[in-house]
Design a protein around this motif. Structure first.
Motif, PDB file in Angstrom:
ATOM      1  N   VAL A  91       1.302  15.695 -43.613  1.00  0.00           N
ATOM      2  CA  VAL A  91       2.176  15.093 -44.627  1.00  0.00           C
ATOM      3  C   VAL A  91       1.435  14.007 -45.396  1.00  0.00           C
ATOM      4  N   GLN A  92       0.567  13.261 -44.715  1.00  0.00           N
ATOM      5  CA  GLN A  92      -0.192  12.199 -45.373  1.00  0.00           C
ATOM      6  C   GLN A  92      -1.405  12.721 -46.135  1.00  0.00           C
ATOM      7  N   GLY A  93      -1.696  14.015 -46.047  1.00  0.00           N
ATOM      8  CA  GLY A  93      -2.852  14.556 -46.730  1.00  0.00           C
ATOM      9  C   GLY A  93      -4.152  14.395 -45.978  1.00  0.00           C
ATOM     10  N   HIS A  94      -4.098  14.182 -44.661  1.00  0.00           N
ATOM     11  CA  HIS A  94      -5.303  14.036 -43.866  1.00  0.00           C
ATOM     12  C   HIS A  94      -5.858  15.412 -43.472  1.00  0.00           C
ATOM     13  N   HIS A  95      -7.098  15.427 -43.025  1.00  0.00           N
ATOM     14  CA  HIS A  95      -7.734  16.639 -42.518  1.00  0.00           C
ATOM     15  C   HIS A  95      -7.455  16.723 -41.018  1.00  0.00           C
ATOM     16  N   THR A 210     -20.744  18.262 -39.254  1.00  0.00           N
ATOM     17  CA  THR A 210     -20.986  18.799 -40.593  1.00  0.00           C
ATOM     18  C   THR A 210     -19.811  18.534 -41.518  1.00  0.00           C
ATOM     19  N   ILE A 211     -18.600  18.700 -41.017  1.00  0.00           N
ATOM     20  CA  ILE A 211     -17.411  18.489 -41.845  1.00  0.00           C
ATOM     21  C   ILE A 211     -17.294  17.030 -42.264  1.00  0.00           C
ATOM     22  N   LEU A 212     -17.514  16.113 -41.332  1.00  0.00           N
ATOM     23  CA  LEU A 212     -17.399  14.695 -41.655  1.00  0.00           C
ATOM     24  C   LEU A 212     -18.507  14.243 -42.596  1.00  0.00           C
ATOM     25  N   ALA A 213     -19.692  14.804 -42.437  1.00  0.00           N
ATOM     26  CA  ALA A 213     -20.801  14.399 -43.303  1.00  0.00           C
ATOM     27  C   ALA A 213     -20.629  14.921 -44.725  1.00  0.00           C
ATOM     28  N   ASP A 214     -20.023  16.098 -44.882  1.00  0.00           N
ATOM     29  CA  ASP A 214     -19.865  16.692 -46.212  1.00  0.00           C
ATOM     30  C   ASP A 214     -18.579  16.268 -46.912  1.00  0.00           C
ATOM     31  N   SER A 215     -17.626  15.686 -46.201  1.00  0.00           N
ATOM     32  CA  SER A 215     -16.349  15.308 -46.806  1.00  0.00           C
ATOM     33  C   SER A 215     -16.483  13.975 -47.533  1.00  0.00           C
ATOM     34  N   PRO A 216     -15.602  13.687 -48.491  1.00  0.00           N
ATOM     35  CA  PRO A 216     -15.662  12.396 -49.207  1.00  0.00           C
ATOM     36  C   PRO A 216     -15.439  11.210 -48.271  1.00  0.00           C
ATOM     37  N   ASN A 217     -15.916  10.062 -48.695  1.00  0.00           N
ATOM     38  CA  ASN A 217     -15.778   8.858 -47.874  1.00  0.00           C
ATOM     39  C   ASN A 217     -14.343   8.361 -47.783  1.00  0.00           C
ATOM     40  N   THR A 218     -13.472   8.838 -48.655  1.00  0.00           N
ATOM     41  CA  THR A 218     -12.080   8.401 -48.641  1.00  0.00           C
ATOM     42  C   THR A 218     -11.181   9.317 -47.826  1.00  0.00           C
ATOM     43  N   SER A 219     -11.720  10.393 -47.242  1.00  0.00           N
ATOM     44  CA  SER A 219     -10.903  11.335 -46.487  1.00  0.00           C
ATOM     45  C   SER A 219     -10.696  10.843 -45.061  1.00  0.00           C
ATOM     46  N   ILE A 220      -9.501  11.096 -44.535  1.00  0.00           N
ATOM     47  CA  ILE A 220      -9.137  10.715 -43.177  1.00  0.00           C
ATOM     48  C   ILE A 220      -9.012  11.992 -42.343  1.00  0.00           C
ATOM     49  N   HIS A 221      -9.578  11.976 -41.144  1.00  0.00           N
ATOM     50  CA  HIS A 221      -9.612  13.150 -40.280  1.00  0.00           C
ATOM     51  C   HIS A 221      -8.910  12.838 -38.960  1.00  0.00           C
ATOM     52  N   ARG A 222      -8.220  13.859 -38.440  1.00  0.00           N
ATOM     53  CA  ARG A 222      -7.525  13.764 -37.152  1.00  0.00           C
ATOM     54  C   ARG A 222      -7.987  14.913 -36.264  1.00  0.00           C
ATOM     55  N   LEU A 223      -8.416  14.588 -35.068  1.00  0.00           N
ATOM     56  CA  LEU A 223      -8.857  15.585 -34.099  1.00  0.00           C
ATOM     57  C   LEU A 223      -7.764  15.762 -33.049  1.00  0.00           C
ATOM     58  N   VAL A 224      -7.317  16.998 -32.879  1.00  0.00           N
ATOM     59  CA  VAL A 224      -6.254  17.343 -31.937  1.00  0.00           C
ATOM     60  C   VAL A 224      -6.860  18.231 -30.859  1.00  0.00           C
ATOM     61  N   LEU A 262     -11.803   8.655 -38.735  1.00  0.00           N
ATOM     62  CA  LEU A 262     -11.528   9.640 -37.692  1.00  0.00           C
ATOM     63  C   LEU A 262     -10.737   9.012 -36.563  1.00  0.00           C
ATOM     64  N   ALA A 263      -9.755   9.769 -36.052  1.00  0.00           N
ATOM     65  CA  ALA A 263      -8.980   9.400 -34.867  1.00  0.00           C
ATOM     66  C   ALA A 263      -8.724  10.670 -34.069  1.00  0.00           C
ATOM     67  N   ALA A 264      -8.614  10.536 -32.755  1.00  0.00           N
ATOM     68  CA  ALA A 264      -8.483  11.700 -31.876  1.00  0.00           C
ATOM     69  C   ALA A 264      -7.382  11.452 -30.858  1.00  0.00           C
ATOM     70  N   VAL A 265      -6.624  12.528 -30.556  1.00  0.00           N
ATOM     71  CA  VAL A 265      -5.609  12.515 -29.503  1.00  0.00           C
ATOM     72  C   VAL A 265      -5.873  13.729 -28.618  1.00  0.00           C
ATOM     73  N   ILE A 266      -6.022  13.481 -27.314  1.00  0.00           N
ATOM     74  CA  ILE A 266      -6.389  14.507 -26.341  1.00  0.00           C
ATOM     75  C   ILE A 266      -5.326  14.521 -25.246  1.00  0.00           C
TER      76      ILE A 266
END
Length: 389
Positions: A91-95, A210-224, A262-266
């Motif tokens: 919903v927030q537009g994160h990866h 690779t994904i984090l290095a190629d993505s824009p600096n303003t993108s937010i990523h979530r690892l599930v 980047l943030a992760a929930v395991i």
């Protein structure tokens, strides 16, 4: 005696500071990210408001940290928290990057409560508070009802005056609904390598880097990461210490390399890997936050559906707690003073048909005391004989 202009060095440093601030400005202005009230770290929501308030006073999960959710028994309460976390990111537009599951899991995420209609209604309520009632009624007579306006602006966050509207930090989701994926929704499903002679997590770490290095600096990523080491998702050799521990260490390296993106929930099933194992202890040490869900003995998979309230008491009815929530570690920077700690307090969680809530646990009143309270007239203080043991 020579003189030099002191304003040259000051202007150079000022320009440098302005450049640094401009490079950090997009991160603070990213959707779904706000500074922590404790130490100002960029923080995002887990999708569960009560869980956000439990994370060391940061009012969310700080970026650059990981949260390990352990669960006892055969229930799937931790999986519900993962769905909230992934749905909030979309919903927030994160990866959103999901490990080990198929695309079907992405279509089972909970939907928003009210959808665009609720957002539009709340925005109209804010507009009413900003103008006088006489001008509001005058606008209705001249331009018609405000509900007849184009609702697309409310969805995109652009007001009629052209100014950007602030999006909510934590949305409200309904488990009975399905999230409608936007055309630009970015969710990827990373496959686990089944090769027995290679670590099943090595390709995943390479893809994430690779994904984090190629993505824009303003993108937010979530690892599930759902059900880590569960045999239903991961091959048997994934539970070997020389496979899973380097994976968690690699995730920690990525979190340190991208502390504002980047943030992760395991999640981890304790029924297969209890906490008295040395492997689980090392997994907890490699995580910034560790919480444990312990359902009550009567809870089962059928209890995930909330009990129906008694007739005539639906407005004031509250579902009973379904288990304990133990806080073992929280994402706190000790060298910076840290935040408020909830370790040692008694917490309980409740999963209803629509939401997951965490509240302080307290024992219910004794049945005998309830009868005394019902027979005592309203406003009358208890007698001294009633309070003596």
């Amino acid at each position: 005696m020579s003189f030099r202009r002191r304003n040259l060095g000051l202007s150079a440093s000022t320009n440098k500071d302005q450049g640094d601030q401009s490079s950090k400005a997009p991160l603070s202005a990213a959707p779904g990210v706000r500074p922590s009230p404790i130490d100002g770290r960029p923080t995002t929501s887990t999708g569960t408001a009560s869980l956000d308030g439990l994370l060391a006073g940061h009012a969310g999960l700080p970026l650059g940290t990981s949260l390990l959710v352990e669960e006892n028994g055969t229930t799937d309460y931790a999986g519900v928290l993962l769905r909230y976390f992934a749905a909030e990111g979309l919903v927030q537009g994160h990866h959103v990057h999901v490990l080990g599951l198929r695309e079907k899991w992405g279509w089972e995420l909970p939907g928003l409560v009210g959808g665009a209609e609720k957002e539009e209604k709340s925005q109209r309520a804010e507009d009413r508070m900003k103008i006088a009632w006489r001008y509001e009624r005058l606008g209705q007579f001249e331009g018609g009802d405000s509900s007849s306006r184009d609702p697309v602006h409310s969805r995109t966050g652009i007001s009629d005056s052209g100014q950007a509207r602030s999006q909510p930090f934590c949305h409200v989701f309904d488990l009975t609904k399905k999230l409608e994926h936007l055309p630009d929704a970015n969710i990827s499903f990373l496959k686990v390598s089944p090769h027995p002679e290679r670590s099943p997590f090595s390709p995943i770490l390479e893809q994430l880097h690779t994904i984090l290095a190629d993505s824009p600096n303003t993108s937010i990523h979530r690892l599930v990461v759902p059900g880590l080491l569960s045999p239903q998702i991961y091959p048997p050799h994934s539970s070997l210490p020389h496979n899973v521990l380097p994976f968690l260490q690699g995730v920690r390296v990525l979190l340190a390399a991208y502390p504002a993106r980047l943030a992760a929930v395991i999640t981890l099933p304790l029924s297969l890997f209890p906490r008295n194992l040395g492997l689980v202890r090392w997994m907890e040490l490699l995580s910034d936050g560790v919480i444990e869900l312990t359902p009550f003995p009567h809870s089962s998979d059928e209890d995930l559906a909330a009990p129906k309230p008694p007739p005539g008491e639906s407005a004031s009815y509250e579902e009973p707690p379904q288990g304990f929530l133990n806080v073992h570690r929280l994402p706190i920077f000790h060298e910076r003073g840290g935040g408020s700690s909830a370790v040692g307090e008694n917490w309980a969680f409740t999963l209803s048909r629509r939401k997951f809530t965490i509240k302080p646990y307290s024992l219910p009143p004794i049945e005998g005391d309830t009868e005394v309270q019902q027979t005592r007239p309203a406003g009358q203080q208890p007698k001294k004989s009633d309070m003596e043991f």
